[in-house]
Design an enzyme around this catalytic site. Structure first.
Site, PDB file in Angstrom:
ATOM      1  N   ASP A 177     -13.473  31.672  15.520  1.00  0.00           N
ATOM      2  CA  ASP A 177     -14.934  31.683  15.522  1.00  0.00           C
ATOM      3  C   ASP A 177     -15.460  32.415  16.754  1.00  0.00           C
ATOM      4  O   ASP A 177     -16.438  33.165  16.678  1.00  0.00           O
ATOM      5  CB  ASP A 177     -15.471  30.257  15.500  1.00  0.00           C
ATOM      6  CG  ASP A 177     -15.021  29.483  14.270  1.00  0.00           C
ATOM      7  OD1 ASP A 177     -14.798  30.110  13.217  1.00  0.00           O
ATOM      8  OD2 ASP A 177     -14.887  28.245  14.371  1.00  0.00           O
TER       9      ASP A 177
ATOM     10  N   GLY B  83      -3.252  41.353  18.718  1.00  0.00           N
ATOM     11  CA  GLY B  83      -4.489  42.110  18.824  1.00  0.00           C
ATOM     12  C   GLY B  83      -5.243  42.138  17.520  1.00  0.00           C
ATOM     13  O   GLY B  83      -5.106  41.248  16.674  1.00  0.00           O
TER      14      GLY B  83
ATOM     15  N   LYS C 157      -7.323  40.665  12.030  1.00  0.00           N
ATOM     16  CA  LYS C 157      -6.824  39.983  13.229  1.00  0.00           C
ATOM     17  C   LYS C 157      -5.321  39.788  13.116  1.00  0.00           C
ATOM     18  O   LYS C 157      -4.816  39.363  12.082  1.00  0.00           O
ATOM     19  CB  LYS C 157      -7.545  38.650  13.393  1.00  0.00           C
ATOM     20  CG  LYS C 157      -9.048  38.787  13.600  1.00  0.00           C
ATOM     21  CD  LYS C 157      -9.745  37.440  13.651  1.00  0.00           C
ATOM     22  CE  LYS C 157      -9.743  36.751  12.297  1.00  0.00           C
ATOM     23  NZ  LYS C 157     -10.476  35.449  12.341  1.00  0.00           N
TER      24      LYS C 157
ATOM     25  N   ASN D  50     -11.757  33.056   6.496  1.00  0.00           N
ATOM     26  CA  ASN D  50     -11.509  31.649   6.822  1.00  0.00           C
ATOM     27  C   ASN D  50     -10.787  30.913   5.697  1.00  0.00           C
ATOM     28  O   ASN D  50     -11.227  29.858   5.228  1.00  0.00           O
ATOM     29  CB  ASN D  50     -12.831  30.943   7.140  1.00  0.00           C
ATOM     30  CG  ASN D  50     -12.988  30.635   8.614  1.00  0.00           C
ATOM     31  OD1 ASN D  50     -12.017  30.294   9.290  1.00  0.00           O
ATOM     32  ND2 ASN D  50     -14.195  30.780   9.116  1.00  0.00           N
TER      33      ASN D  50
ATOM     34  N   GLY E 140      -3.438  37.905  15.450  1.00  0.00           N
ATOM     35  CA  GLY E 140      -3.052  36.862  16.387  1.00  0.00           C
ATOM     36  C   GLY E 140      -2.974  37.366  17.814  1.00  0.00           C
ATOM     37  O   GLY E 140      -3.813  38.139  18.272  1.00  0.00           O
TER      38      GLY E 140
ATOM     39  N   ALA F 218     -10.672  29.735  18.420  1.00  0.00           N
ATOM     40  CA  ALA F 218     -10.545  31.133  18.832  1.00  0.00           C
ATOM     41  C   ALA F 218     -11.074  32.099  17.778  1.00  0.00           C
ATOM     42  O   ALA F 218     -11.686  33.121  18.111  1.00  0.00           O
ATOM     43  CB  ALA F 218      -9.089  31.449  19.156  1.00  0.00           C
TER      44      ALA F 218
END
Length: 347
Positions: A263, A233, A228, A170, A230, A261
């Site tokens: 979280d 995938g 991640k 984050n 975006g 999205a």
């Protein structure tokens, strides 16, 4: 009582958020609707809505905004008994514009400096309540709030926490002014068992380029690393399966609002982890829970019904790759997802 075991304990600041009732600059918006916002409490709320026992641990002010947060988060079925009230510091709040957070016109105004949550520490929270989960979910946002908050995360990631320590990087550029500062997040990630990080975050925070494999090379310690990518995938590196690399594409989604999205993805992945599903299925459930958030206007969305998500997650590869999810898809009937490659969408 606060030490009662739960599935997931989430630690972090939640703030009261004010969303505009009309588009435009903050200077021009005449009124706002009140909501709640916090990465870790979002995860706890969505998991509770998905049938898991969750606890949110934090500090809020002894004020009306603190009352609202405790009541709203508790209303999702989250245990809020370990939330401490601070008589001297306020609950954090923020205002944001209605536009996409990724756009140049998006504005956010935070009023969180000196908040009650910034006083979180091993001395001001119930460590037994924090360590009573099968999973302890943390994020890099907490580390930026104060030196005490950073010390608390270091304490919780020192190997003494009995359950799985989950860490969502984050990275928030506004909280970490330089790459040297942001390396704190890399150090914390190395101490966790399960780490979520965006490919773009790794580049922005640590200067790591070259995709998921380069990120794994920079972060070899966690038993499970999720990168991640975006809309493309996500990749999971799973040491329990011999460091196998799993990739699952994200389904095509008609996005209503690009908020919440990340979280929701973490919550879906954790839900599947608690159920003992294999890494590939965990990624698919992460994508599905993220799609639930993307197809509603607010930050929080109820996850798809477990049986419905299980059916979609079990689609053959080609059918999964052509899956198309639109607003209302979480309410689809069993018949709606019986076809291998049909679109799941409410007209």
């Amino acid at each position: 009582m606060n030490g009662t075991p739960v599935d997931v304990v989430a630690l972090g600041e939640s703030m009261v958020t004010f969303r505009p009732t009309a588009p435009g600059r903050l200077a021009d918006v005449p009124s706002f609707d009140r909501g709640i916002g916090g990465a870790e409490s979002n995860v706890a709320c969505v998991l509770a809505a998905g049938g898991h026992r969750t606890r949110w641990v934090s500090r809020v002010g002894a004020d009306g905004f603190g009352d609202h947060l405790v009541e709203a988060i508790g209303g999702y079925g989250v245990d809020v008994g370990a939330v401490r009230r601070d008589p001297d510091r306020p609950t954090g709040i923020y205002f944001r514009t209605a536009g996409d957070r990724g756009g140049d016109s998006h504005e956010v105004a935070y009023y969180r400096a000196g908040s009650a949550a910034s006083a979180m520490s091993a001395a001001t929270l119930d460590l037994d309540a924090l360590r009573a989960g099968r999973v302890l979910h943390l994020s890099g946002i907490t580390a930026a709030l104060s030196a005490d908050c950073l010390d608390l995360l270091r304490t919780l990631t020192d190997g003494s926490t009995p359950g799985t320590v989950s860490f969502d990087v984050n990275h928030r550029p506004g909280l970490w002014r330089t790459p040297e500062d942001a390396r704190v997040l890399l150090d914390l990630a190395r101490r966790a068992d399960l780490v979520f990080v965006g490919e773009d975050e790794a580049e922005d925070a640590w200067g790591v380029t070259g995709g998921p494999d380069a990120i794994r090379a920079a972060l070899p310690e966690p038993a499970l690393l999720v990168v991640k990518q975006g809309a493309a995938g996500a990749v999971a590196f799973d040491r329990s399966s011999g460091e196998r690399r799993h990739f699952e594409p994200a389904p095509r989604v008609d996005v209503v609002a690009a908020v919440g999205a990340g979280d929701a993805f973490a919550a879906g992945f954790l839900s599947a982890t608690l159920r003992g599903l294999p890494a590939a299925a965990r990624l698919r459930h992460g994508h599905l829970w993220a799609a639930a958030a993307l197809t509603v206007p607010g930050d929080l969305a109820a996850p798809p019904h477990r049986a419905h998500a299980d059916r979609l997650a079990a689609l053959p590869g080609a059918a999964w790759e052509t899956l198309h999810l639109g607003p209302g898809w979480t309410e689809a009937t069993e018949a709606a997802d019986s076809g291998a490659a049909e679109e799941v969408r409410t007209p």
